[in-house]
Design a protein around this motif. Sequence first.
Motif, PDB file in Angstrom:
ATOM      1  N   GLN A  47      19.000  73.401  -6.187  1.00  0.00           N
ATOM      2  CA  GLN A  47      19.901  72.370  -4.642  1.00  0.00           C
ATOM      3  C   GLN A  47      19.015  70.819  -5.575  1.00  0.00           C
ATOM      4  O   GLN A  47      17.879  70.471  -5.709  1.00  0.00           O
ATOM      5  N   ILE A  48      19.480  70.022  -4.916  1.00  0.00           N
ATOM      6  CA  ILE A  48      19.997  68.973  -4.728  1.00  0.00           C
ATOM      7  C   ILE A  48      19.231  67.514  -3.315  1.00  0.00           C
ATOM      8  O   ILE A  48      20.115  67.610  -3.004  1.00  0.00           O
ATOM      9  N   LEU A  49      18.242  66.217  -4.208  1.00  0.00           N
ATOM     10  CA  LEU A  49      17.338  65.463  -2.673  1.00  0.00           C
ATOM     11  C   LEU A  49      19.486  64.581  -2.998  1.00  0.00           C
ATOM     12  O   LEU A  49      19.492  64.143  -4.241  1.00  0.00           O
ATOM     13  N   PRO A  50      19.906  64.139  -1.516  1.00  0.00           N
ATOM     14  CA  PRO A  50      21.442  63.106  -1.941  1.00  0.00           C
ATOM     15  C   PRO A  50      20.855  61.994  -2.614  1.00  0.00           C
ATOM     16  O   PRO A  50      21.204  61.086  -3.481  1.00  0.00           O
ATOM     17  N   SER A  51      19.600  61.962  -2.959  1.00  0.00           N
ATOM     18  CA  SER A  51      19.101  60.092  -2.988  1.00  0.00           C
ATOM     19  C   SER A  51      18.318  60.950  -4.959  1.00  0.00           C
ATOM     20  O   SER A  51      19.209  59.860  -5.857  1.00  0.00           O
ATOM     21  N   LEU A  76      32.961  72.901  -0.578  1.00  0.00           N
ATOM     22  CA  LEU A  76      32.749  72.495  -1.480  1.00  0.00           C
ATOM     23  C   LEU A  76      31.466  72.449  -2.018  1.00  0.00           C
ATOM     24  O   LEU A  76      30.469  72.880  -3.203  1.00  0.00           O
ATOM     25  N   VAL A  77      30.469  72.329  -0.731  1.00  0.00           N
ATOM     26  CA  VAL A  77      28.638  71.908  -0.891  1.00  0.00           C
ATOM     27  C   VAL A  77      28.122  72.078   0.978  1.00  0.00           C
ATOM     28  O   VAL A  77      29.066  72.455   1.484  1.00  0.00           O
ATOM     29  N   THR A  78      27.105  72.697   0.273  1.00  0.00           N
ATOM     30  CA  THR A  78      26.445  72.657   1.563  1.00  0.00           C
ATOM     31  C   THR A  78      25.504  71.871   1.319  1.00  0.00           C
ATOM     32  O   THR A  78      24.752  71.687   0.289  1.00  0.00           O
ATOM     33  N   ARG A  79      24.633  71.836   2.749  1.00  0.00           N
ATOM     34  CA  ARG A  79      23.617  70.656   2.566  1.00  0.00           C
ATOM     35  C   ARG A  79      22.585  71.931   4.098  1.00  0.00           C
ATOM     36  O   ARG A  79      23.223  72.152   4.556  1.00  0.00           O
ATOM     37  N   GLU A  80      21.499  71.812   3.214  1.00  0.00           N
ATOM     38  CA  GLU A  80      20.560  72.339   4.488  1.00  0.00           C
ATOM     39  C   GLU A  80      19.034  71.220   4.397  1.00  0.00           C
ATOM     40  O   GLU A  80      18.854  70.605   3.311  1.00  0.00           O
ATOM     41  N   MET A  81      18.132  71.962   5.196  1.00  0.00           N
ATOM     42  CA  MET A  81      16.905  71.102   5.354  1.00  0.00           C
ATOM     43  C   MET A  81      15.626  71.647   4.455  1.00  0.00           C
ATOM     44  O   MET A  81      15.699  72.866   4.724  1.00  0.00           O
ATOM     45  N   SER A  82      14.704  71.043   3.942  1.00  0.00           N
ATOM     46  CA  SER A  82      14.098  71.314   3.065  1.00  0.00           C
ATOM     47  C   SER A  82      13.032  72.360   3.953  1.00  0.00           C
ATOM     48  O   SER A  82      12.533  71.720   4.975  1.00  0.00           O
ATOM     49  N   LYS A  83      13.118  73.259   3.541  1.00  0.00           N
ATOM     50  CA  LYS A  83      11.682  74.630   4.177  1.00  0.00           C
ATOM     51  C   LYS A  83       9.836  73.799   3.917  1.00  0.00           C
ATOM     52  O   LYS A  83       9.376  73.575   4.933  1.00  0.00           O
ATOM     53  N   THR A  84      10.260  72.971   2.874  1.00  0.00           N
ATOM     54  CA  THR A  84       8.202  72.090   3.031  1.00  0.00           C
ATOM     55  C   THR A  84       8.737  70.636   3.576  1.00  0.00           C
ATOM     56  O   THR A  84       7.077  70.306   3.891  1.00  0.00           O
ATOM     57  N   ASP A  85      10.008  70.230   3.607  1.00  0.00           N
ATOM     58  CA  ASP A  85       9.601  68.364   4.226  1.00  0.00           C
ATOM     59  C   ASP A  85      10.815  68.688   5.319  1.00  0.00           C
ATOM     60  O   ASP A  85      12.168  67.892   4.321  1.00  0.00           O
ATOM     61  N   ARG A  86      10.775  68.786   6.170  1.00  0.00           N
ATOM     62  CA  ARG A  86      11.492  68.961   7.651  1.00  0.00           C
ATOM     63  C   ARG A  86      12.588  67.333   7.277  1.00  0.00           C
ATOM     64  O   ARG A  86      13.958  66.858   7.157  1.00  0.00           O
ATOM     65  N   LYS A  88      13.629  66.243   4.686  1.00  0.00           N
ATOM     66  CA  LYS A  88      14.805  65.802   3.272  1.00  0.00           C
ATOM     67  C   LYS A  88      15.697  66.677   3.669  1.00  0.00           C
ATOM     68  O   LYS A  88      15.660  68.077   4.207  1.00  0.00           O
ATOM     69  N   ILE A  89      16.812  66.481   2.642  1.00  0.00           N
ATOM     70  CA  ILE A  89      18.050  67.661   3.181  1.00  0.00           C
ATOM     71  C   ILE A  89      18.499  67.771   1.595  1.00  0.00           C
ATOM     72  O   ILE A  89      18.617  66.735  -0.061  1.00  0.00           O
ATOM     73  N   LEU A  90      18.989  68.886   1.302  1.00  0.00           N
ATOM     74  CA  LEU A  90      18.799  69.937   0.153  1.00  0.00           C
ATOM     75  C   LEU A  90      20.690  70.071  -0.160  1.00  0.00           C
ATOM     76  O   LEU A  90      20.608  70.388   0.589  1.00  0.00           O
TER      77      LEU A  90
END
Length: 154
Positions: A47-51, A76-86, A88-90
């Motif tokens: 999972q990758i950060l948009p930044s 083609l892609v999924t985005r989800e909220m980081s479980k460790t830092d809400r 961040k979107i992964l």
Amino acid sequence: MDYNKVAEYFITAVFKRGKAEMMSRFNIHSQGETLVLGYLAKRAGTQILPSEIAKFTRTSTARITTILNNLENKQLVTREMSKTDRRKILVAITDKGQSEADAIRAEACDYLARIFEEMGEERTESFIENFNLFLEIGIRFSQEDNEKAEGKDA
């Protein structure tokens, strides 16, 4: 050798009508959705950060958000909220996205293979060797120019 004349000849040759059309087939792989999808395909399973994507593509995070919206709408892609830092979107590529990226890459490789076959083995090997050298030197010059510009800004 007059390297300025050679550079002018090279630029003119690249941007001639028929050559520009051929080059545009490759430029599509170095921008927008195709570039992002290719980047995510290479990093499949993570999972990758948009930044991170913005940094790789050298575009703004706002532009990446638009691209990701389009890719997500196409499933083609999924985005989800980081479980460790809400905050961040992964981002991750889907199986459908991986298939699409593989198909795009295969199409580009098939096209290049046809060109290389026409050129022949010796010319192809020479071209690849010289093009790699061209890129290495160009990258080094870009880095040096960036360092100089950062020094002026400091």
